[in-house]
Design a protein around this motif. Structure first.
Motif, PDB file in Angstrom:
ATOM      1  N   ASN A   1       7.009   0.131   1.786  1.00 18.42           N
ATOM      2  CA  ASN A   1       7.869   1.014   2.576  1.00 18.42           C
ATOM      3  C   ASN A   1       7.027   1.774   3.610  1.00 18.42           C
ATOM      4  O   ASN A   1       6.273   2.689   3.267  1.00 18.42           O
ATOM      5  CB  ASN A   1       8.596   1.982   1.635  1.00 18.42           C
TER       6      ASN A   1
ATOM      7  N   SER B   1      -5.035   2.291  -1.650  1.00 19.30           N
ATOM      8  CA  SER B   1      -5.079   1.481  -0.439  1.00 19.30           C
ATOM      9  C   SER B   1      -6.482   1.431   0.188  1.00 19.30           C
ATOM     10  O   SER B   1      -6.862   0.439   0.813  1.00 19.30           O
ATOM     11  CB  SER B   1      -4.055   2.046   0.552  1.00 19.30           C
ATOM     12  N   LYS B   2      -7.230   2.512   0.022  1.00 23.82           N
ATOM     13  CA  LYS B   2      -8.583   2.574   0.605  1.00 23.82           C
ATOM     14  C   LYS B   2      -9.552   3.139  -0.427  1.00 23.82           C
ATOM     15  O   LYS B   2      -9.221   4.116  -1.095  1.00 23.82           O
ATOM     16  CB  LYS B   2      -8.613   3.537   1.821  1.00 23.82           C
TER      17      LYS B   2
ATOM     18  N   LYS C   1      -3.025   4.416  11.626  1.00 21.01           N
ATOM     19  CA  LYS C   1      -2.222   3.773  10.571  1.00 21.01           C
ATOM     20  C   LYS C   1      -0.732   3.834  10.922  1.00 21.01           C
ATOM     21  O   LYS C   1       0.008   2.878  10.654  1.00 21.01           O
ATOM     22  CB  LYS C   1      -2.496   4.484   9.234  1.00 21.01           C
TER      23      LYS C   1
ATOM     24  N   ASP D   1      -4.445  -6.402  -0.372  1.00 19.70           N
ATOM     25  CA  ASP D   1      -5.706  -5.655  -0.235  1.00 19.70           C
ATOM     26  C   ASP D   1      -5.946  -4.661  -1.379  1.00 19.70           C
ATOM     27  O   ASP D   1      -6.064  -5.077  -2.525  1.00 19.70           O
ATOM     28  CB  ASP D   1      -5.731  -4.972   1.140  1.00 19.70           C
TER      29      ASP D   1
ATOM     30  N   ASP E   1     -10.864  -4.323   3.572  1.00 15.84           N
ATOM     31  CA  ASP E   1     -11.167  -2.898   3.591  1.00 15.84           C
ATOM     32  C   ASP E   1     -10.626  -2.191   2.348  1.00 15.84           C
ATOM     33  O   ASP E   1     -10.658  -0.975   2.262  1.00 15.84           O
ATOM     34  CB  ASP E   1     -10.761  -2.204   4.897  1.00 15.84           C
TER      35      ASP E   1
ATOM     36  N   ASP F   1      -8.007  -7.864   4.551  1.00 12.72           N
ATOM     37  CA  ASP F   1      -9.009  -7.886   5.623  1.00 12.72           C
ATOM     38  C   ASP F   1     -10.277  -7.180   5.139  1.00 12.72           C
ATOM     39  O   ASP F   1     -11.100  -6.747   5.941  1.00 12.72           O
ATOM     40  CB  ASP F   1      -8.473  -7.286   6.935  1.00 12.72           C
TER      41      ASP F   1
ATOM     42  N   LYS G   1      -0.101   1.014  13.135  1.00 14.70           N
ATOM     43  CA  LYS G   1      -0.126  -0.259  12.404  1.00 14.70           C
ATOM     44  C   LYS G   1       1.161  -0.440  11.595  1.00 14.70           C
ATOM     45  O   LYS G   1       1.727  -1.535  11.540  1.00 14.70           O
ATOM     46  CB  LYS G   1      -1.339  -0.313  11.467  1.00 14.70           C
TER      47      LYS G   1
ATOM     48  N   GLU H   1       6.790   5.651   3.761  1.00 13.96           N
ATOM     49  CA  GLU H   1       6.194   6.436   2.674  1.00 13.96           C
ATOM     50  C   GLU H   1       4.739   6.797   2.978  1.00 13.96           C
ATOM     51  O   GLU H   1       4.134   6.262   3.911  1.00 13.96           O
ATOM     52  CB  GLU H   1       6.223   5.631   1.368  1.00 13.96           C
TER      53      GLU H   1
ATOM     54  N   THR I   1      -0.516  -6.809   9.987  1.00 15.62           N
ATOM     55  CA  THR I   1      -1.185  -6.077   8.898  1.00 15.62           C
ATOM     56  C   THR I   1      -1.212  -6.955   7.645  1.00 15.62           C
ATOM     57  O   THR I   1      -0.487  -7.948   7.550  1.00 15.62           O
ATOM     58  CB  THR I   1      -0.472  -4.743   8.561  1.00 15.62           C
ATOM     59  N   ASP I   2      -2.030  -6.554   6.682  1.00 15.52           N
ATOM     60  CA  ASP I   2      -2.134  -7.352   5.449  1.00 15.52           C
ATOM     61  C   ASP I   2      -0.762  -7.547   4.806  1.00 15.52           C
ATOM     62  O   ASP I   2      -0.444  -8.633   4.310  1.00 15.52           O
ATOM     63  CB  ASP I   2      -3.057  -6.638   4.444  1.00 15.52           C
ATOM     64  N   GLY I   3       0.039  -6.479   4.787  1.00  9.17           N
ATOM     65  CA  GLY I   3       1.332  -6.558   4.101  1.00  9.17           C
ATOM     66  C   GLY I   3       2.301  -7.503   4.777  1.00  9.17           C
ATOM     67  O   GLY I   3       2.912  -8.367   4.137  1.00  9.17           O
TER      68      GLY I   3
ATOM     69  N   GLY J   1       0.781  -1.242   0.000  1.00  9.10           N
ATOM     70  CA  GLY J   1       0.000   0.000   0.000  1.00  9.10           C
ATOM     71  C   GLY J   1       0.804   1.278   0.000  1.00  9.10           C
ATOM     72  O   GLY J   1       0.206   2.360   0.080  1.00  9.10           O
TER      73      GLY J   1
HETATM   74  N1  LIG Z   1       3.448   3.446   3.747  1.00  9.30           N
HETATM   75  C1  LIG Z   1       2.527   2.477   3.671  1.00  9.30           C
HETATM   76  N2  LIG Z   1       1.239   2.772   3.507  1.00  9.30           N
HETATM   77  C2  LIG Z   1       0.302   1.799   3.400  1.00  9.30           C
HETATM   78  N3  LIG Z   1       0.575   0.484   3.474  1.00  9.30           N
HETATM   79  C3  LIG Z   1       1.857   0.123   3.645  1.00  9.30           C
HETATM   80  C4  LIG Z   1       2.877   1.094   3.746  1.00  9.30           C
HETATM   81  N4  LIG Z   1       4.044   0.451   3.936  1.00  9.30           N
HETATM   82  C5  LIG Z   1       3.760  -0.862   3.968  1.00  9.30           C
HETATM   83  N5  LIG Z   1       2.458  -1.073   3.777  1.00  9.30           N
HETATM   84  C6  LIG Z   1       1.831  -2.403   3.784  1.00  9.30           C
HETATM   85  O1  LIG Z   1       0.825  -2.481   2.783  1.00  9.30           O
HETATM   86  C7  LIG Z   1      -0.392  -2.946   3.355  1.00  9.30           C
HETATM   87  C8  LIG Z   1      -1.545  -2.228   2.695  1.00  9.30           C
HETATM   88  O2  LIG Z   1      -2.759  -2.791   3.095  1.00  9.30           O
HETATM   89  P1  LIG Z   1      -3.960  -1.921   3.711  1.00  9.30           P
HETATM   90  O3  LIG Z   1      -3.793  -0.502   3.335  1.00  9.30           O
HETATM   91  O4  LIG Z   1      -5.214  -2.599   3.363  1.00  9.30           O
HETATM   92  O5  LIG Z   1      -3.660  -2.030   5.268  1.00  9.30           O
HETATM   93  P2  LIG Z   1      -4.276  -2.931   6.410  1.00  9.30           P
HETATM   94  O6  LIG Z   1      -3.241  -3.870   6.854  1.00  9.30           O
HETATM   95  O7  LIG Z   1      -5.596  -3.531   6.010  1.00  9.30           O
HETATM   96  O8  LIG Z   1      -4.512  -1.876   7.516  1.00  9.30           O
HETATM   97  P3  LIG Z   1      -5.797  -0.948   7.658  1.00  9.30           P
HETATM   98  O9  LIG Z   1      -6.571  -1.545   8.749  1.00  9.30           O
HETATM   99  O10 LIG Z   1      -5.290   0.414   7.915  1.00  9.30           O
HETATM  100  O11 LIG Z   1      -6.528  -1.024   6.369  1.00  9.30           O
HETATM  101  C9  LIG Z   1      -0.311  -2.681   4.840  1.00  9.30           C
HETATM  102  O12 LIG Z   1      -0.913  -3.752   5.525  1.00  9.30           O
HETATM  103  C10 LIG Z   1       1.185  -2.634   5.139  1.00  9.30           C
HETATM  104  O13 LIG Z   1       1.651  -3.867   5.627  1.00  9.30           O
END
Ligand SMILES: Nc1ncnc2c1ncn2[C@@H]1O[C@H](COP(=O)(O)OP(=O)(O)OP(=O)(O)O)[C@@H](O)[C@H]1O
Ligand SMILES: Nc1nc2c(c(=O)[nH]1)N=C(CO)CN2
Length: 266
Positions: free
Chosen positions: A215, A224-225, A238, A114, A135, A133, A241, A218, A192-194, A93
């Motif tokens: 990263n 991402s959403k 976030k 995601d 979202d 997850d 997380k 960043e 987290t998803d990543g 993301g």
């Molecule tokens: N700078 C960043 N911004 C967003 N995601 C990042 C970043 N760096 C690493 N990631 C990874 O990319 C994934 C993107 O997935 P997503 O945005 O759906 O998050 P998520 O784990 O579901 O958390 P959330 O509950 O905030 O949605 C994150 O889980 C994270 O592990």
């Protein structure tokens, strides 16, 4: 005993372990007890409810049971078979994914994290696995599952409505949980998803792992959403997380190196 491992319900502990160990040669990345301890600590830090996480795990288990009756269920062993001995790229993301997205065409397998599935779709990249997850955009997740991707859905206390709405519509579905009460889903290695996607690739013995858009320093990519119009700095929840994700990824990198799996893009 970690609180997510409910030993007042001892058979559960066994079935959850067995469903993972049934895959020949596959081992947990972190032992279930260590994982339980870590998730308890994270729950405390984030202020999440164990009770709700366990309720979500049971609901996902039931939805996966129905998926199995309908031939849509995929076990974690089947997910691992897609990954084993291949060069796996993980698309996450963070903002830089968009600039580097063409490099994904060189990967043997692509795991979309995601919301990244929406961006991949617009560049014609078909993911093999989606870790979510739920979202991100449901539309793109369902579209990719119809095109052949396995969707690894994570259940937690804050996505129960999404589980009920989307899991019955996914063509190929596997599951992870963060409370050990489930037979058909397995305890996720990670949070987290990543980082769960990364932990999966390490656990399933990918031959090489390349990270794109992972990263944590960043901005959060606009894909991402569904409600984001442009990439933005992470908001307070976030940030917390991503802090955990970074720690998990460091840990999994150590496991990858121990297993002789090269990791690039950290
Ligand atoms: N700078 C960043 N911004 C967003 N995601 C990042 C970043 N760096 C690493 N990631 C990874 O990319 C994934 C993107 O997935 P997503 O945005 O759906 O998050 P998520 O784990 O579901 O958390 P959330 O509950 O905030 O949605 C994150 O889980 C994270 O592990
Ligand atoms: N209860 C709960 N658990 C989670 C949550 C969340 O928002 N609530 N988000 C996660 C990372 O996406 C992983 N686990």
């Amino acid at each position: 005993m970690p609180r997510g491992v409910t030993m007042d319900d001892p058979w559960v502990f066994n079935t959850a372990s067995i469903s993972t160990y049934r895959c020949s040669g596959m081992k947990w990345l972190l032992s279930p007890l260590l994982l339980g301890e870590l998730l308890d600590a994270i729950r405390g830090f984030m202020g999440y409810s164990l009770r709700e996480d366990c309720r979500a795990a049971r609901i996902l288990d039931w939805l996966l049971y129905e998926a199995r009756l309908e031939g849509r269920y995929r076990s974690i062993c089947e997910v691992c078979n897609i990954i084993r001995d291949t060069h796996v790229c993980i698309a996450g993301g963070s903002e830089s994914l968009e600039k580097r997205i063409r490099l994904l065409h060189e990967c043997e397998r692509v795991i979309a994290v995601d919301g990244a599935v929406a961006l991949l779709s617009s560049y014609g990249v078909r993911p093999d696995i989606i870790v979510t997850d739920l979202d991100g955009s449901w539309f793109y997740i369902l579209e990719a599952s119809r095109a052949g991707a396995v969707v690894l859905v994570h259940a937690h206390g804050d996505n129960i409505a999404a589980l009920r709405a989307v899991v019955p519509r996914i063509e190929r579905v596997a599951g992870t949980v963060q409370c050990m009460v489930s037979e058909l889903a397995y305890m996720a290695s990670g949070f987290t998803d990543g980082d769960r996607a990364f932990g999966l690739a390490v656990m399933c013995d990918a031959s090489k792992i390349s990270l794109y858009g992972m990263n944590t320093r960043e901005r959060v990519g606009w894909w991402s959403k569904p409600w984001l119009k442009k990439s933005i700095p992470p908001w307070p929840e976030k940030v917390r997380k991503l802090h955990i994700a970074e720690g998990m990824m460091r840990l999994f990198t150590a496991y990858a190196l121990k297993k002789g799996i090269p990791v690039e893009g950290l």
